[in-house]
Write a protein that holds these residues in place. Structure first.
Motif, PDB file in Angstrom:
ATOM      1  N   ALA A 169     -28.956 -18.923  35.918  1.00  0.00           N
ATOM      2  CA  ALA A 169     -28.121 -17.629  35.784  1.00  0.00           C
ATOM      3  C   ALA A 169     -26.874 -18.313  35.333  1.00  0.00           C
ATOM      4  CB  ALA A 169     -27.585 -17.480  37.222  1.00  0.00           C
ATOM      5  N   ALA A 170     -26.396 -17.736  33.671  1.00  0.00           N
ATOM      6  CA  ALA A 170     -25.389 -18.277  33.352  1.00  0.00           C
ATOM      7  C   ALA A 170     -23.900 -17.940  34.793  1.00  0.00           C
ATOM      8  CB  ALA A 170     -24.550 -17.641  32.348  1.00  0.00           C
ATOM      9  N   ILE A 171     -22.968 -18.962  34.287  1.00  0.00           N
ATOM     10  CA  ILE A 171     -22.025 -19.452  35.252  1.00  0.00           C
ATOM     11  C   ILE A 171     -20.745 -19.349  34.621  1.00  0.00           C
ATOM     12  CG2 ILE A 171     -21.032 -20.480  37.342  1.00  0.00           C
ATOM     13  CD1 ILE A 171     -23.969 -19.162  38.002  1.00  0.00           C
ATOM     14  N   ASP A 191     -27.015 -25.152  23.880  1.00  0.00           N
ATOM     15  CA  ASP A 191     -26.625 -24.811  24.704  1.00  0.00           C
ATOM     16  C   ASP A 191     -28.084 -23.919  25.896  1.00  0.00           C
ATOM     17  OD1 ASP A 191     -25.986 -22.230  26.297  1.00  0.00           O
ATOM     18  OD2 ASP A 191     -25.287 -21.242  24.947  1.00  0.00           O
ATOM     19  N   ARG A 192     -28.155 -25.049  26.566  1.00  0.00           N
ATOM     20  CA  ARG A 192     -29.290 -24.807  27.531  1.00  0.00           C
ATOM     21  C   ARG A 192     -29.181 -23.782  27.923  1.00  0.00           C
ATOM     22  NH1 ARG A 192     -29.419 -29.581  30.401  1.00  0.00           N
ATOM     23  NH2 ARG A 192     -27.821 -30.429  31.017  1.00  0.00           N
ATOM     24  N   LEU A 193     -28.183 -22.570  27.853  1.00  0.00           N
ATOM     25  CA  LEU A 193     -29.006 -20.868  28.184  1.00  0.00           C
ATOM     26  C   LEU A 193     -30.059 -20.441  26.864  1.00  0.00           C
ATOM     27  CD1 LEU A 193     -28.718 -18.765  30.551  1.00  0.00           C
ATOM     28  CD2 LEU A 193     -26.911 -18.144  28.934  1.00  0.00           C
ATOM     29  N   SER A 194     -29.185 -20.609  25.782  1.00  0.00           N
ATOM     30  CA  SER A 194     -30.077 -20.070  24.657  1.00  0.00           C
ATOM     31  C   SER A 194     -31.822 -20.660  24.252  1.00  0.00           C
ATOM     32  CB  SER A 194     -29.324 -20.111  23.708  1.00  0.00           C
ATOM     33  OG  SER A 194     -28.471 -20.985  23.265  1.00  0.00           O
ATOM     34  N   GLU A 195     -31.890 -22.486  24.657  1.00  0.00           N
ATOM     35  CA  GLU A 195     -32.638 -22.567  24.505  1.00  0.00           C
ATOM     36  C   GLU A 195     -33.777 -21.843  26.116  1.00  0.00           C
ATOM     37  OE1 GLU A 195     -32.611 -27.328  24.843  1.00  0.00           O
ATOM     38  OE2 GLU A 195     -32.234 -26.907  26.645  1.00  0.00           O
ATOM     39  N   LYS A 196     -33.239 -21.937  27.195  1.00  0.00           N
ATOM     40  CA  LYS A 196     -34.025 -21.109  28.103  1.00  0.00           C
ATOM     41  C   LYS A 196     -34.268 -20.071  27.591  1.00  0.00           C
ATOM     42  CE  LYS A 196     -33.077 -23.486  32.666  1.00  0.00           C
ATOM     43  NZ  LYS A 196     -32.788 -24.554  31.894  1.00  0.00           N
TER      44      LYS A 196
END
Ligand code: AMP
Length: 365
Positions: A119-121, A100-105
């Motif tokens: 930002a999460a979309i 998940d790119r968001l949890s990675e970041k």
């Protein structure tokens, strides 16, 4: 010597190169994949079945001293039961973060590793808000299951919102500020269960359409290399990592900005087969099998070129001095990674000339 058995979930080219690296060490890989014709199945035994099939995974675990994977998108829940049967390395947590790119970041940020503003979309309105807040240009990406530039849309103006939304709109997206990078670099390293770490020299990577075209390594920049190692080590330690881990970076104004990580051997590390004392594939096996990690010293200056969509004729490429050819045994399909070649030279200038020759040959085939 009794062979050590490694079970590998997924039998693509990464698995194939792992299996080939294992034989001289007395390590035997067995694979699980849907296709009995998958690249690794051509060089090692395979169980056929779905990668997340509980009984097939249990069967794989039963015949393995350790289970690893060559594809990072296997659901964590599918792997969890295997932890009771055998060791699973790298750890499942690393796999889940990288899916998940968001949890990675979030992990990178927690470890003080710079990332692109994002930002999460989950709706069109959120996308409009994010473009206003973070600015344009930017990239809308799916958070999960995107690779090699798939599931991405570059937004250059507000007028493209509808087009972007029609292309990949929905929930589970991320909007990232476009990075005006001077280069893309990656670092590959390995960590043992005891916490020993080794790092390969940086690789400079050229992408086209979001897919890796070619790399050169070592990319010599002592400052950036020190920073990349520090960042990779932070991630490895945070995850109690075992195996090979890769981080891809953008270089923006001489600073590293982390793009993504891969909890496995990586395309930008293929050059290490001929280019280093110990390849990334061997070091992954050494790490997960509790063997001492091998030297990552570079043997010269290398270039690696991916064969995408069609295989070039071997005869003309093999006439280039110092070139090694890798055919993954896959059916040609547009854009598909079918193989690669690595050129090893003792001087960077000779490497650059040979790279240009090889690229010319590949493009006109
Ligand atoms: P990814 O799937 O995130 O590895 O993206 C594939 C390629 O798209 C990268 O290697 C870059 O060349 C490009 N790319 C991805 N994200 C960005 C970004 N935020 N800014 C600029 N280029 C990007």
């Amino acid at each position: 010597m009794k062979p050590f058995h490694v079970g590998v979930v997924g039998a693509g080219q990464l698995g194939r190169m792992l299996a080939l690296a294992g034989y001289p060490l007395g390590i035997r890989c067995t694979f699980l994949d849907r296709s009995a014709m998958a690249p690794a199945a051509q060089v090692a035994p395979i169980l056929t079945g779905d990668l997340e099939d509980a009984s097939r995974l249990a069967e794989l675990a039963a015949c393995s001293d350790v289970v690893t994977f060559d594809w990072e998108n296997i659901a964590g829940e599918a792997l969890a039961p295997l932890e009771k049967l055998t060791r699973v390395r790298p750890p499942r947590a690393a796999l889940e973060v990288s899916q998940d790119r968001l949890s990675e970041k979030a992990l990178f940020s927690k470890l003080r590793i710079p990332v692109a503003a994002h930002a999460a979309i989950d709706s069109r309105e959120e996308l409009v808000r994010a473009t206003r807040k973070l600015g344009l240009p930017g990239i809308l990406k799916t958070r999960r299951l995107g690779y090699d530039g798939k599931g991405q849309f570059v937004l250059r103006g507000l007028g493209q919102i509808d087009e972007a939304w029609a292309a990949i709109g929905g929930s589970g997206l991320i909007y990232e500020k476009f990075q005006e990078f001077s280069r893309e670099l990656s670092i590959v390293g390995a960590r043992s269960a005891a916490g020993q770490t080794v790092f390969y020299p940086l690789s400079a990577n050229s992408h086209g359409g979001g897919i890796l075209r070619h790399s050169i390594a070592p990319f010599v920049s002592p400052g950036l290399e020190r920073t990349a190692r520090t960042y990779l080590k932070r991630v490895m330690n945070a995850l109690a990592y075992v195996g090979v881990l890769t981080i891809e970076f953008f270089v923006v104004k001489d600073r590293l900005v982390a793009n993504e990580m891969a909890p496995r051997v990586h395309n930008s590390g293929h050059w290490t087969i001929e280019g280093c004392v110990t390849s990334q594939f061997e070091n992954h096996l050494r790490a997960i099998c509790d063997l001492p990690l091998g030297s990552t010293r570079a043997l010269g200056h290398t270039a690696m070129i991916n064969f995408l969509g069609t295989m070039p004729a071997r005869e003309r490429l093999l006439a280039i001095d110092g070139l090694a050819f890798h055919d993954y045994g896959k059916e040609p399909r547009p854009g598909r990674k079918l193989g690669h070649c690595t050129i090893l030279k003792s001087r960077a200038r000779e490497r650059n000339l040979a790279l240009a020759d090889a690229l010319k040959l590949i493009r006109c085939i």
